[in-house]
Design an enzyme around this catalytic site. Structure first.
Site, PDB file in Angstrom:
ATOM      1  N   ASN A 181       5.132  -9.447  -9.302  1.00 57.25           N
ATOM      2  CA  ASN A 181       4.146  -9.198  -8.224  1.00 57.25           C
ATOM      3  C   ASN A 181       2.927  -9.668  -8.726  1.00 57.25           C
ATOM      4  O   ASN A 181       2.400  -8.982 -10.029  1.00 57.25           O
ATOM      5  CB  ASN A 181       4.087  -7.395  -8.487  1.00 57.25           C
ATOM      6  CG  ASN A 181       2.922  -7.206  -7.233  1.00 57.25           C
ATOM      7  OD1 ASN A 181       2.336  -7.904  -6.737  1.00 57.25           O
ATOM      8  ND2 ASN A 181       3.182  -5.906  -7.120  1.00 57.25           N
ATOM      9  N   ARG A 222       7.225 -10.536  -5.089  1.00 58.17           N
ATOM     10  CA  ARG A 222       6.438  -9.597  -3.938  1.00 58.17           C
ATOM     11  C   ARG A 222       5.355 -10.486  -3.373  1.00 58.17           C
ATOM     12  O   ARG A 222       4.600 -11.233  -3.784  1.00 58.17           O
ATOM     13  CB  ARG A 222       5.753  -8.535  -4.535  1.00 58.17           C
ATOM     14  CG  ARG A 222       5.043  -7.753  -3.457  1.00 58.17           C
ATOM     15  CD  ARG A 222       4.184  -6.420  -4.011  1.00 58.17           C
ATOM     16  NE  ARG A 222       3.784  -5.612  -2.779  1.00 58.17           N
ATOM     17  CZ  ARG A 222       3.304  -4.482  -3.092  1.00 58.17           C
ATOM     18  NH1 ARG A 222       3.133  -4.130  -4.185  1.00 58.17           N
ATOM     19  NH2 ARG A 222       2.945  -3.726  -2.234  1.00 58.17           N
ATOM     20  N   HIS A 248       2.644  -2.695   2.702  1.00 56.77           N
ATOM     21  CA  HIS A 248       3.271  -1.747   2.134  1.00 56.77           C
ATOM     22  C   HIS A 248       4.936  -1.550   2.744  1.00 56.77           C
ATOM     23  O   HIS A 248       5.630  -0.601   2.166  1.00 56.77           O
ATOM     24  CB  HIS A 248       2.712  -0.435   2.173  1.00 56.77           C
ATOM     25  CG  HIS A 248       1.642  -0.014   1.490  1.00 56.77           C
ATOM     26  ND1 HIS A 248       0.415   0.317   2.118  1.00 56.77           N
ATOM     27  CD2 HIS A 248       1.190  -0.708   0.380  1.00 56.77           C
ATOM     28  CE1 HIS A 248      -0.685   0.349   1.243  1.00 56.77           C
ATOM     29  NE2 HIS A 248      -0.113  -0.392   0.014  1.00 56.77           N
ATOM     30  N   ARG A 270     -11.010   0.195  -0.227  1.00 50.79           N
ATOM     31  CA  ARG A 270     -11.250  -0.672   1.105  1.00 50.79           C
ATOM     32  C   ARG A 270     -11.612   0.556   2.373  1.00 50.79           C
ATOM     33  O   ARG A 270     -11.102   1.583   2.194  1.00 50.79           O
ATOM     34  CB  ARG A 270      -9.853  -1.188   1.539  1.00 50.79           C
ATOM     35  CG  ARG A 270      -9.536  -2.363   0.646  1.00 50.79           C
ATOM     36  CD  ARG A 270      -8.053  -2.593   0.904  1.00 50.79           C
ATOM     37  NE  ARG A 270      -7.194  -2.674  -0.236  1.00 50.79           N
ATOM     38  CZ  ARG A 270      -5.929  -2.656  -0.253  1.00 50.79           C
ATOM     39  NH1 ARG A 270      -5.336  -2.833   0.916  1.00 50.79           N
ATOM     40  NH2 ARG A 270      -5.251  -2.358  -1.414  1.00 50.79           N
ATOM     41  N   GLU A 306       8.956  -0.119  -5.623  1.00 50.79           N
ATOM     42  CA  GLU A 306       8.892  -1.472  -4.781  1.00 50.79           C
ATOM     43  C   GLU A 306       9.852  -2.370  -5.682  1.00 50.79           C
ATOM     44  O   GLU A 306      10.428  -3.381  -5.103  1.00 50.79           O
ATOM     45  CB  GLU A 306       7.536  -1.905  -4.483  1.00 50.79           C
ATOM     46  CG  GLU A 306       6.925  -1.209  -3.650  1.00 50.79           C
ATOM     47  CD  GLU A 306       5.259  -0.973  -3.647  1.00 50.79           C
ATOM     48  OE1 GLU A 306       4.925  -0.481  -4.568  1.00 50.79           O
ATOM     49  OE2 GLU A 306       4.564  -1.004  -2.683  1.00 50.79           O
TER      50      GLU A 306
END
Ligand code: AMP
Length: 400
Positions: A13, A94, A182, A242, A380
């Site tokens: 990732n 990813r 996600h 964010r 993940e």
């Protein structure tokens, strides 16, 4: 070593200045993980065994974190020293954006990298780094199968009404759509529900992935039908730094009245807003929970309110609600946020039992509640590893 001798699966990732690495056996048992921080700067590598215990950097490994390729080489050197005879059969990556068409992971071959590079304008802060990770892994393991797993793929079955903005159709055709992100986390939760909560998995579930990045997904029978994130990873819930959902008129105001250019607005919306911007203290929920400043309190209040409002919207998209799942660093650990989210949501059937919530679940709703509320630690990396192993098993293996 040929791919026939190699059996391990690596997951990568790659972020702008970080690299997260997972190492899995052929049976997809986690062996170790690595985390490189501050690539291009002072750089550091943290290695852990599968049980979370820290591993020391082995002697003789040259540490070079000047770019992604050298950081990967450093981490691989360390893993090879720790696991003698290690052979990597496949690397799963990813990749934040798979564009409008990819509904699942793909093997990187032919012009796949160039096609994924075409989505860089859609995710300029993430996609170029994800692809740099793939290039570095191809150099490091030229004979391994490389697989790209997309954060957008899980949501690509959305109906048009949720996929589109009310903009001229030509922009939709150019790819200006609500993608949702996600997806690897939601894929994991969907699988965990099917395995452990099959009755619920067939129903209407809202999954709240609440971490430094945060979004929610409405799932019907294990498939995504709507998400709070849209074209970019800015939309929906406020996050660590964010902004979450924003009136586009604010962006026009910032340009026209405040004289901000695209880079300055991007920095504001991605790095200086959300919990950090509102609290003027921190993007870290643990620090906000521990603080008694009005800014910290208001940031938490706003975060909770936005989650509750989006639950209402997603429940409408699902035409009802059978379950709510909390995951991500905040969702899995913050008893306070889970309790606050449930407050006043009894009209929708959402209730939280204080004792079960304090024990962190997995079930945190009382027996007999209309909506089953769960915590499910997401993973993940295992989603990437499984997809990578499955696709590499399908692909014809060519001896080196
Ligand atoms: P993630 O991005 O999924 O790693 O989540 C990071 C967020 O989870 C940060 O805001 C952390 O403060 C938050 N977090 C982790 N552990 C806890 C905890 N025990 N209580 C509250 N927030 C937590």
């Amino acid at each position: 070593m040929t791919t026939r001798d190699a059996t391990a699966v690596l997951t990568l990732n790659a972020g702008s200045s970080s690299l997260k690495i997972g190492l899995f056996s052929a049976a997809l048992e986690a062996m170790a993980s690595g985390h490189v921080d501050r690539i291009g700067g002072e750089g550091s590598l943290t290695l852990r065994r599968a049980d979370g215990a820290l591993l020391a950097l082995p002697d003789g490994v040259t540490a070079d974190f000047s770019d992604h390729a050298r950081s990967l080489a450093t981490a691989i050197g360390a893993l090879r020293a720790l696991f003698p005879g290690l052979g990597i059969a496949a690397v799963g990556h990813r990749v934040v954006h798979g564009g409008p068409d990819h509904r699942g992971p793909i093997v990187i071959r032919g012009d796949a990298l160039a096609r994924l590079a075409a989505f860089e304008p859609f995710a300029p802060l993430h996609q170029p780094h994800n692809l740099a990770g793939i290039r570095a892994a191809i150099d490091a393991f030229p004979h391994a199968v490389q697989v790209a797993c997309f954060d957008t793929a899980f949501h690509r079955g959305h109906p048009f009404v949720h996929d589109t903005f009310a903009l001229p159709r030509a922009l939709y055709d150019k790819g200006v759509r609500r993608y949702g992100f996600h997806g690897l986390s939601y894929d994991y939760v969907s699988g965990a529900l099917a395995r452990d909560w099959p009755a619920l998995a067939g129903g209407r579930v809202i999954v709240a992935h609440l971490g430094n990045g945060a979004s929610m997904c409405a799932m019907k029978a294990g498939r995504s039908v709507a998400s709070t994130m849209g074209f970019s990873a800015l939309d929906g819930l406020p996050m660590g730094t964010r902004c979450g959902q924003l009136d586009p008129g604010v962006v026009l105001y910032l340009m026209q009245q405040e004289g901000m250019d695209a880079d300055a607005i991007s920095d504001l919306l991605y790095r200086r807003s959300g919990l950090l911007g509102l609290s003027d203290l921190s993007n870290d929920m643990r620090r906000l929970e521990a603080s008694d400043t009005p800014g910290a309190r208001e940031a938490i209040d706003h975060f909770v309110f936005r989650i509750q409002r989006e639950i209402g919207g997603l429940a409408a998209a699902l035409r009802g609600l059978d379950g709510v799942v909390f995951c991500g660093g905040i969702g899995e650990n913050s008893r306070m946020i889970r309790a606050r989210v449930a407050e006043g949501m009894g009209w929708l059937g959402i209730q939280v039992d204080p004792g079960r919530n304090a024990a962190n679940g997995p079930v945190i709703s009382p027996d007999g509640a209309p909506v089953t509320v769960l915590t499910i630690p997401t993973d993940e990396e295992i989603v990437i590893a499984r997809a990578t192993a499955a696709l590499s098993a399908q692909k014809e293996q060519v001896p080196a």
